[in-house]
Design an enzyme around this catalytic site. Sequence first.
Site, mmCIF file in Angstrom:
data_model
loop_
_atom_site.group_PDB
_atom_site.id
_atom_site.type_symbol
_atom_site.label_atom_id
_atom_site.label_comp_id
_atom_site.label_asym_id
_atom_site.label_seq_id
_atom_site.Cartn_x
_atom_site.Cartn_y
_atom_site.Cartn_z
ATOM 1 N N ASP A 133 0.827 -1.176 0.145
ATOM 2 C CA ASP A 133 -0.007 -0.042 -0.022
ATOM 3 C C ASP A 133 0.763 1.246 0.089
ATOM 4 O O ASP A 133 2.131 1.151 0.129
ATOM 5 C CB ASP A 133 -0.953 -0.020 1.136
HETATM 6 C C1 BGC Z 1 -4.816 3.394 0.018
HETATM 7 C C2 BGC Z 1 -5.091 2.496 -1.100
HETATM 8 C C3 BGC Z 1 -4.661 3.007 -2.474
HETATM 9 C C4 BGC Z 1 -3.727 3.550 -2.356
HETATM 10 C C5 BGC Z 1 -3.391 4.458 -3.900
HETATM 11 C C6 BGC Z 1 -3.590 4.078 -0.081
HETATM 12 O O1 BGC Z 1 -3.654 5.278 0.741
HETATM 13 O O2 BGC Z 1 -5.012 2.866 1.368
HETATM 14 O O3 BGC Z 1 -6.253 1.697 -0.928
HETATM 15 O O4 BGC Z 1 -4.993 2.220 -3.610
HETATM 16 O O5 BGC Z 1 -3.406 4.708 -1.459
HETATM 17 O O6 BGC Z 1 -4.017 5.593 -3.906
#
Ligand code: BGC
Length: 755
Positions: free
Chosen positions: A229
């Site tokens: 993530d």
């Molecule tokens: C989120 C993810 C997301 C990623 C990219 C993170 O803050 O938890 O779900 O895909 O950002 O935007």
Amino acid sequence: MDIKKLISQMTLEEKAGLCSGLDFWHTKPVERLGVPATMVSDGPHGLRKQDDKADHLGVNESIKAVCFPAACATAASFDVDMIRGMGEAIGDSCQHEKLSVVLGPAVNIKRSPLCGRNFEYFSEDPFLAGKMSASYINGVQSRNVGTSIKHFAANSQEHRRMSSSSDADERTLREIYFPAFEISVKESQPWTVMCSYNRINGTYASENKWLLSDVLRDEWGFEGYVMSDWGATADRVKGIVAGMDLEMPSSGGVNDRKIVEAVKAGKLDEADLDKCVERILNIVFRYTENAKPDTPWDMEAQHALSADIAAQCMVLLKNEGGILPLKREDDIAFIGEFAAKPRYQGGGSSHINAFKTTSAVEAAQGLNVTYVQGYSAADDSASDAQIAEAVSAARAARVAVVFAGLPDAYESEGYDRKHMRLPDCQNKLIEAVADVNPNTVVVLHNGSPVEMPWIDRVQAVLEAYLGGQAVGLATVRVLFGDVNPSGHLAETFPKKLSDNPSFLYYGGEGNRTEYREGVFVGYRYYDKKDMDVLFPFGHGLSYTCFEYSNLRLSADAIKDTDTLTATVTVKNTGDRTGKAVPQLYVAAPECDLIRPVRELKGFAKVELEPGESKDVSFTLDKRSFAYWNEALHDWHVLTGEYAIQVGASSRDLPLCAKVCVTGTVDVPRHYDVNSIFMDILADPKAAEIMKPFIASATAAFNPPEEEKSDAATEAISDEMGMAMLNYMPLRTALSFSAGQVSEEQIMALLDAINK
Ligand code: BGC
């Protein structure tokens, strides 16, 4: 592409570099070797493709796209074919936009109504979440673009999301928090998996070898790459060893250098790095070799599709006196700002720049519908004048439809909800409208359960969830009966927050959250406690009626290596075409193990015309009966009689059939002097050896009948004697055998039963 050969031509620095992003959204190219950069984007219910100013929280504008219903809604459809179609449409738009991977689906379990991201997640039930997710993935990936199932794993709160440790026993992880990922990997092989921010039992997901390699790859057979993530990477070198292939977005080169240094210092095996590189390159080329940038993206067609989907997801929670559907000739008042400006998606990284929206007010044009604002969502208030205006509109109409729900700021990625209530001003508005109009209907826009203090005062409630950009169109179609509602709740609506099983521990202390309720999440808890809920898991009404009958099983006894087919007849007994959602739950036999009363193991969606009947079949296998056995470190089926329950919700199960299931795997047992008689006697082989020994072991308090005094017979019956014996450790034979049993005898006995 010969990936192995390519890797052999790469320098150490190039390989380390490939293991983190070029920028927010791209993998790195290696130009001299013809490795292209590929782009990924959020996800999951549409595209959030950012061109320039990149961020991961949905702050900066992304391209115009189509916002489909969020997972809180799509899960309620209980319709795997429908969500597959949505996945196909999103896959087409990815091809059009040159995206290799869409970042979703998000399948974390709804442990508490408070999780800020519940709207992005499917369910409190892992089987439903897994089946919906697998089908979505199959849809997207049928277009030769990848998905990134997220956030692996046990990421059920936003509070301290990047540091908190989700501490749960293995059975809880295996039975509740893992299966949605496991089902998806086994049934749809996502191209990528996104590991979560949190730690699990103390170890960050991004450096958790057990999670990312042993379980995900070795046990489940995952073949793609794992990405972090955004910002979830802590110790990069540990991550490589654990099998966390791609760091996103990047650490500005710091971690790449650490990888290189670790290899040079002999602290990291270059072969581990090569594996990460190979997995990333496989997917990079799987996409580029199948790229079809000339795929059309017909946004208007997808808007229409999104309306169709939203209508299939809506859950009719209550409909007293059949107030719904509304009649076209009726005078109707639409009250509440969400009727004109629907709340149709949540905040954060899934926030889509919808190319258009259709509100209920727009969709109702040409009907006898008046609209008043009622409250203002942005500043979360309802002035006396707004309420007075709403009351007079409600008075003048035959039916008052209040559009209520959670304003944007109430639920979003990044933080949790503080309570389970609607805004006070909206509750006040609903009460005021219900005071003057006995035909009050409430339409709800929210991503997870809300309390409904006014529930007995309104005639109908339609849960529209966050239904995407065309939610207004879908709502009007359902309200006026053009579409017969067929959604069912993918989560329990408790009466109040404190009823929720995680209530005492949710959020945790500091960086530690203990999942103390264990497997008792959602209906697994409410059913075990026999607790009243506002609306149970699986509940959903229709404008027609369904009858469930004739449940039959393909066998009345099976082994756990067999499959079992359960077939039920569903009939539409009403006068409208509609879709039923037959649900099958398995109830385990009473035993020593603490288990939920029932668990969902099958569901279907079937359309039936008035009077029509259809047979629906479900296949059950070992996993339908099994629990996670920590001693075996595997799934295990206890021998016994299981109940197969079928009906329209977890609390409406008119049909039941029994099947005897024989477990074919013995749990290895070992006895010692502290083992109690009850446990030894429960094991038939050990009991046989033990039998001749029992009388002498208890001679002191259980003399032979002829030697018992009258007082002794009165004081202790045979039954009581047996009950006492049950909990006695074997060693107590020395104390209670009146000298008849020696230590040597006990040891010899143990030897015999342990053989
Ligand atoms: C989120 C993810 C997301 C990623 C990219 C993170 O803050 O938890 O779900 O895909 O950002 O935007």
